[in-house]
Write an enzyme that holds these catalytic residues in place. Structure first.
Site, PDB file in Angstrom:
ATOM      1  N   ALA A  66      19.429   3.522  31.868  1.00  0.00           N
ATOM      2  CA  ALA A  66      19.002   4.870  32.807  1.00  0.00           C
ATOM      3  C   ALA A  66      20.172   5.296  33.419  1.00  0.00           C
ATOM      4  O   ALA A  66      21.127   4.450  33.911  1.00  0.00           O
ATOM      5  CB  ALA A  66      17.475   4.416  34.540  1.00  0.00           C
ATOM      6  N   GLY A 111      16.918   0.113  31.400  1.00  0.00           N
ATOM      7  CA  GLY A 111      15.880   1.411  30.271  1.00  0.00           C
ATOM      8  C   GLY A 111      16.115   0.761  28.718  1.00  0.00           C
ATOM      9  O   GLY A 111      15.459   0.910  28.440  1.00  0.00           O
ATOM     10  N   GLU A 114      14.924  -2.724  27.941  1.00  0.00           N
ATOM     11  CA  GLU A 114      13.398  -1.933  28.081  1.00  0.00           C
ATOM     12  C   GLU A 114      12.952  -0.766  26.728  1.00  0.00           C
ATOM     13  O   GLU A 114      11.351  -1.309  26.504  1.00  0.00           O
ATOM     14  CB  GLU A 114      12.880  -1.127  29.215  1.00  0.00           C
ATOM     15  CG  GLU A 114      13.081  -1.710  30.844  1.00  0.00           C
ATOM     16  CD  GLU A 114      12.877  -1.168  32.127  1.00  0.00           C
ATOM     17  OE1 GLU A 114      13.910  -0.305  32.236  1.00  0.00           O
ATOM     18  OE2 GLU A 114      11.931  -2.188  32.530  1.00  0.00           O
ATOM     19  N   GLU A 134      19.697  -3.972  36.655  1.00  0.00           N
ATOM     20  CA  GLU A 134      18.855  -3.819  38.058  1.00  0.00           C
ATOM     21  C   GLU A 134      18.940  -4.470  39.710  1.00  0.00           C
ATOM     22  O   GLU A 134      19.415  -3.372  40.166  1.00  0.00           O
ATOM     23  CB  GLU A 134      17.218  -2.999  38.034  1.00  0.00           C
ATOM     24  CG  GLU A 134      17.502  -2.226  36.850  1.00  0.00           C
ATOM     25  CD  GLU A 134      17.191  -2.566  35.520  1.00  0.00           C
ATOM     26  OE1 GLU A 134      16.712  -4.200  35.447  1.00  0.00           O
ATOM     27  OE2 GLU A 134      16.298  -2.292  34.708  1.00  0.00           O
TER      28      GLU A 134
HETATM   29  N1  COA Z   1      24.459   5.458  33.366  1.00  0.00           N
HETATM   30  C1  COA Z   1      24.875   6.047  34.100  1.00  0.00           C
HETATM   31  N2  COA Z   1      26.335   6.209  32.774  1.00  0.00           N
HETATM   32  C2  COA Z   1      26.415   5.198  32.347  1.00  0.00           C
HETATM   33  C3  COA Z   1      25.658   4.448  32.461  1.00  0.00           C
HETATM   34  C4  COA Z   1      24.550   4.257  32.739  1.00  0.00           C
HETATM   35  N3  COA Z   1      23.531   3.421  32.720  1.00  0.00           N
HETATM   36  N4  COA Z   1      26.165   3.022  31.374  1.00  0.00           N
HETATM   37  C5  COA Z   1      27.012   3.094  31.636  1.00  0.00           C
HETATM   38  N5  COA Z   1      27.589   4.445  32.042  1.00  0.00           N
HETATM   39  C6  COA Z   1      28.714   6.162  31.457  1.00  0.00           C
HETATM   40  C7  COA Z   1      30.087   5.331  32.443  1.00  0.00           C
HETATM   41  O1  COA Z   1      29.661   5.438  33.550  1.00  0.00           O
HETATM   42  C8  COA Z   1      31.642   5.462  31.933  1.00  0.00           C
HETATM   43  O2  COA Z   1      31.565   7.450  32.498  1.00  0.00           O
HETATM   44  P1  COA Z   1      32.810   7.514  32.730  1.00  0.00           P
HETATM   45  O3  COA Z   1      33.572   7.397  31.041  1.00  0.00           O
HETATM   46  O4  COA Z   1      32.453   8.848  32.740  1.00  0.00           O
HETATM   47  O5  COA Z   1      32.949   7.469  33.543  1.00  0.00           O
HETATM   48  C9  COA Z   1      31.248   5.790  30.484  1.00  0.00           C
HETATM   49  O6  COA Z   1      29.693   5.515  30.583  1.00  0.00           O
HETATM   50  C10 COA Z   1      31.634   4.428  29.512  1.00  0.00           C
HETATM   51  O7  COA Z   1      31.341   3.424  30.412  1.00  0.00           O
HETATM   52  P2  COA Z   1      32.305   2.261  31.555  1.00  0.00           P
HETATM   53  O8  COA Z   1      31.677   1.129  32.401  1.00  0.00           O
HETATM   54  O9  COA Z   1      33.089   2.446  31.502  1.00  0.00           O
HETATM   55  O10 COA Z   1      31.726   1.223  30.144  1.00  0.00           O
HETATM   56  P3  COA Z   1      32.652  -0.356  30.074  1.00  0.00           P
HETATM   57  O11 COA Z   1      33.111  -1.205  28.552  1.00  0.00           O
HETATM   58  O12 COA Z   1      33.831  -0.466  31.098  1.00  0.00           O
HETATM   59  O13 COA Z   1      31.221  -0.997  30.980  1.00  0.00           O
HETATM   60  C11 COA Z   1      29.037  -1.610  30.889  1.00  0.00           C
HETATM   61  C12 COA Z   1      30.160  -0.962  30.354  1.00  0.00           C
HETATM   62  C13 COA Z   1      27.562  -1.527  30.009  1.00  0.00           C
HETATM   63  C14 COA Z   1      29.094  -3.310  31.149  1.00  0.00           C
HETATM   64  C15 COA Z   1      28.694  -0.776  31.932  1.00  0.00           C
HETATM   65  O14 COA Z   1      28.859   0.727  31.873  1.00  0.00           O
HETATM   66  C16 COA Z   1      27.679  -0.936  33.219  1.00  0.00           C
HETATM   67  O15 COA Z   1      27.668  -1.658  33.756  1.00  0.00           O
HETATM   68  N6  COA Z   1      27.070   0.411  32.677  1.00  0.00           N
HETATM   69  C17 COA Z   1      25.433   0.109  33.392  1.00  0.00           C
HETATM   70  C18 COA Z   1      24.260  -0.854  33.448  1.00  0.00           C
HETATM   71  C19 COA Z   1      23.245  -0.861  34.058  1.00  0.00           C
HETATM   72  O16 COA Z   1      23.360  -1.119  35.065  1.00  0.00           O
HETATM   73  N7  COA Z   1      22.152  -0.271  33.635  1.00  0.00           N
HETATM   74  C20 COA Z   1      20.773  -0.031  34.063  1.00  0.00           C
HETATM   75  C21 COA Z   1      20.590   1.090  34.398  1.00  0.00           C
HETATM   76  S1  COA Z   1      19.638   0.941  35.537  1.00  0.00           S
END
Ligand code: COA
Length: 260
Positions: A66, A111, A114, A134
């Site tokens: 999400a 999400g 999911e 989460e």
């Molecule tokens: N919601 C909003 N934005 C997200 C996102 C999410 N769930 N997952 C990634 N993004 C965005 C990042 O903020 C970043 O945006 P920016 O370039 O404007 O800063 C972009 O996507 C790229 O992500 P980034 O974190 O820089 O990539 P990474 O390769 O370093 O890491 C992940 C990849 C997937 C490990 C990391 O993005 C992450 O942990 N995301 C969240 C996962 C999560 O907790 N999901 C459950 C949500 S309830």
């Protein structure tokens, strides 16, 4: 249909839906959830679409969860409505009445995991990473993840993944039954097309009955599920397609199903 955050292609009975926010790793904001709901509602009623493939744009992610920017300041009642909206989408996909195959081409987190779990089957690229992170955000899964994960992989592994928030590799996900197959990334789209084509050649009536029997049966005690199965077996066996399938086998030819 025109979408801002989705791509939709339809060919030869197969619809491909691509979540298209690659700069945000295809995170599900509210607008994307609404578009997915509209898209899958339309696909449910489109008789030319027999099988759906669902994937994420870009090389890196299926869907990274999400959209966290929409989660920071929610009151309890708003968050509950948000979860129920997401759950309605997952239920719609799970109960579409036709197979939906997730092509997990990278991160499938929160999400995104999911969403993949609501699909009928999951094919994963070797590089895929799946999880429900989460708890690291002070949250718990809200789009049905605690329920579907436990049903897919069992309570112990589900509790491990939900509580730790750890991501698992595609191979570990395969070992625990969270994904159905793992293929090299460059072969994922082709593997999806092959599986979709094989399903599209079957009787839609048969597939719908099989999906109902598994899905509705799982909500019941085993004896009730077997009763449902027997009744749906009766519907299948009395169909023209059952006559065609059995006659074609005995005549050593390929069946031509008419979905009746
Ligand atoms: N919601 C909003 N934005 C997200 C996102 C999410 N769930 N997952 C990634 N993004 C965005 C990042 O903020 C970043 O945006 P920016 O370039 O404007 O800063 C972009 O996507 C790229 O992500 P980034 O974190 O820089 O990539 P990474 O390769 O370093 O890491 C992940 C990849 C997937 C490990 C990391 O993005 C992450 O942990 N995301 C969240 C996962 C999560 O907790 N999901 C459950 C949500 S309830």
């Amino acid at each position: 249909m025109e979408f801002t955050n989705l791509l939709l292609e339809c060919a030869e009975g197969i619809a491909t839906v691509t979540v298209n926010r690659p700069d945000k790793l295809n995170a599900l904001n509210r607008a994307t959830v609404a578009e997915l709901s509209a898209c899958f509602s339309a696909l449910a009623g489109d008789e030319t679409v027999r099988v759906v493939l669902l994937t994420g744009a870009g090389e890196k992610a299926f869907v990274a969860g999400a959209d966290i920017s929409e989660l920071a300041d929610l009151r309890a009642d708003q968050a509950e409505r948000y979860a129920l909206d997401g759950q309605r989408l997952m239920d719609l996909i799970e109960n579409l009445g036709k197979p939906v195959i997730a092509l997990v081409n990278g991160f499938a987190l929160g999400g995104g995991c999911e969403l993949a779990m609501a699909c009928t089957m999951r094919l994963a690229a070797e590089s895929a990473r799946l999880g429900l992170p989460e708890t690291g955000l002070g949250l718990i899964p809200g789009f049905g993840g605690t329920q579907r994960l436990a049903r897919l992989v069992g309570r112990g592994r589900a509790q491990e993944l939900v509580l730790t928030g750890d991501m698992v590799s595609a191979d570990r996900a395969l070992g625990m039954g969270l994904v159905n197959r793992v293929v090299p990334g460059e072969e994922l789209a082709q593997a999806g097309r092959e599986m979709a084509s094989a399903l599209a050649a079957k009787s839609m009536l048969t597939l719908r009955l099989a999906l109902r029997s598994v899905g509705e049966g799982l909500q019941m005690a085993q004896s009730g599920g077997c009763g449902l199965e027997a009744s749906l077996f009766g519907v299948a066996a009395a169909s023209q397609d059952a006559r065609e399938g059995c006659t074609a086998f005995l005549g050593k030819r390929k069946p031509e199903f008419k979905d009746r």
